[in-house]
Design a protein around this motif. Structure first.
Motif, short mmCIF file in Angstrom:
data_model
loop_
_atom_site.label_atom_id
_atom_site.label_comp_id
_atom_site.label_asym_id
_atom_site.label_seq_id
_atom_site.Cartn_x
_atom_site.Cartn_y
_atom_site.Cartn_z
N GLN A 1 -7.30 10.92 -9.82
CA GLN A 1 -6.98 9.45 -10.08
C GLN A 1 -7.77 9.03 -11.34
O GLN A 1 -8.82 9.59 -11.42
N GLN B 1 -7.91 -0.53 -8.58
CA GLN B 1 -8.53 1.04 -8.20
C GLN B 1 -8.82 0.72 -6.75
O GLN B 1 -9.17 1.47 -5.99
N GLY B 2 -8.74 -0.47 -6.10
CA GLY B 2 -9.16 -0.62 -4.67
C GLY B 2 -8.04 -0.16 -3.58
O GLY B 2 -6.91 0.16 -4.12
N ALA B 3 -8.39 -0.18 -2.24
CA ALA B 3 -7.41 0.02 -1.30
C ALA B 3 -6.26 -0.65 -1.27
O ALA B 3 -5.08 -0.14 -0.81
N PHE B 4 -6.10 -1.88 -1.75
CA PHE B 4 -4.89 -2.68 -1.30
C PHE B 4 -3.89 -2.77 -2.38
O PHE B 4 -3.17 -3.44 -2.39
N HIS B 5 -4.08 -2.00 -3.41
CA HIS B 5 -3.13 -1.99 -4.61
C HIS B 5 -1.96 -1.04 -4.44
O HIS B 5 -2.01 0.03 -4.28
N GLU B 6 -0.90 -1.66 -4.46
CA GLU B 6 0.25 -0.96 -4.33
C GLU B 6 0.50 0.10 -5.40
O GLU B 6 0.03 -0.15 -6.71
N GLN B 7 1.02 1.38 -5.16
CA GLN B 7 1.06 2.18 -6.18
C GLN B 7 2.71 2.57 -6.55
O GLN B 7 3.27 2.51 -5.40
#
Lengths: 114, 114
Positions: free
Chosen positions: A48, A97-103
């Protein structure tokens, strides 16, 4: 259409060669992720980048490397290719870059090593 | 590291029936659980997600449930349609050192029989 573009769509090369896969993230996304998907396998996280800096490494081989450029596009370099490197390579991007961001995933590059 | 197990690997249902895909995770720090749908020749696409502070989330015919204590989460698709046929991936994500660490399951190939 996710807004993430990947080139080339298909790539056929021989063992021992080196290839470069390219990814352009969605407009405004700062994070880029690279994944490998082998036949009948899940998605293996490789690496990443966030705003040009490497942020996390997964199961990425030493023969593989990546970078993210100032315009935020990213390239994945695969060298000394082996037959087992044949796979689909996906790039994904997210706003942060955090956990809740949709990829958001691109359409992938299918690499065949002969 | 995180380990995500997904079952079943293949699932065939009659059109109109329900489909359930189950995942377990190992890292109690995981706090975000997205589900992706991958159609043939395309990249994965987010269909629904759930955060660890929520036990259930529904979006039309799709629902996801989360049991934090047991470290289980499941995808439920009701009134299945042929266009639901695809490979579905669960994932567990945590915010590790300021970046998103995502681990995917191995995928479930869903076939909806007309």
């Amino acid at each position: 259409d996710s807004g993430v573009t990947q080139t080339p769509k298909h790539l056929i090369t021989a063992t021992g060669q080196r290839v470069t896969l390219r990814c352009s993230p969605r407009s405004g996304d700062l994070s880029v992720y690279w994944y490998q998907q082998s036949l009948d396998q899940g998605l293996q996280f490789l690496i990443q980048y966030y705003n040009g800096e490497e942020r996390a490494k997964g199961n990425i081989l030493e023969r593989f490397s990546a970078q993210q450029f100032p315009d935020l596009h990213s390239e994945l370099n695969l060298s000394s290719l082996e037959l087992g490197d044949s796979a689909l390579y996906f790039c994904a991007s997210s706003e942060g870059q955090g956990a809740f961001h949709e990829q958001y995933f691109g359409p992938g590059t299918r690499l065949t090593v002969t | 590291g995180e380990n995500v197990e997904q079952h079943p690997s293949t699932l065939s249902v009659q059109e109109g029936d329900s489909a359930v895909i189950k995942c377990t995770y190992s890292d109690s720090a995981s706090n975000y659980f997205p589900w992706y749908k991958q159609e043939l020749g395309k990249g994965p696409q987010l269909i629904i997600d759930i955060r660890s502070n929520v036990g259930e989330k529904k979006d039309q015919r799709i629902a996801v449930t989360l049991n934090k204590t047991a470290k289980h989460f499941s995808l439920h698709i009701t009134e299945t349609q042929p266009e639901d046929s695809a490979v579905y991936f669960c994932a567990a994500s945590s915010n590790s050192g300021g970046y998103q660490k995502v681990t995917f399951g191995t995928g479930t190939k869903l076939q909806v029989i007309p």
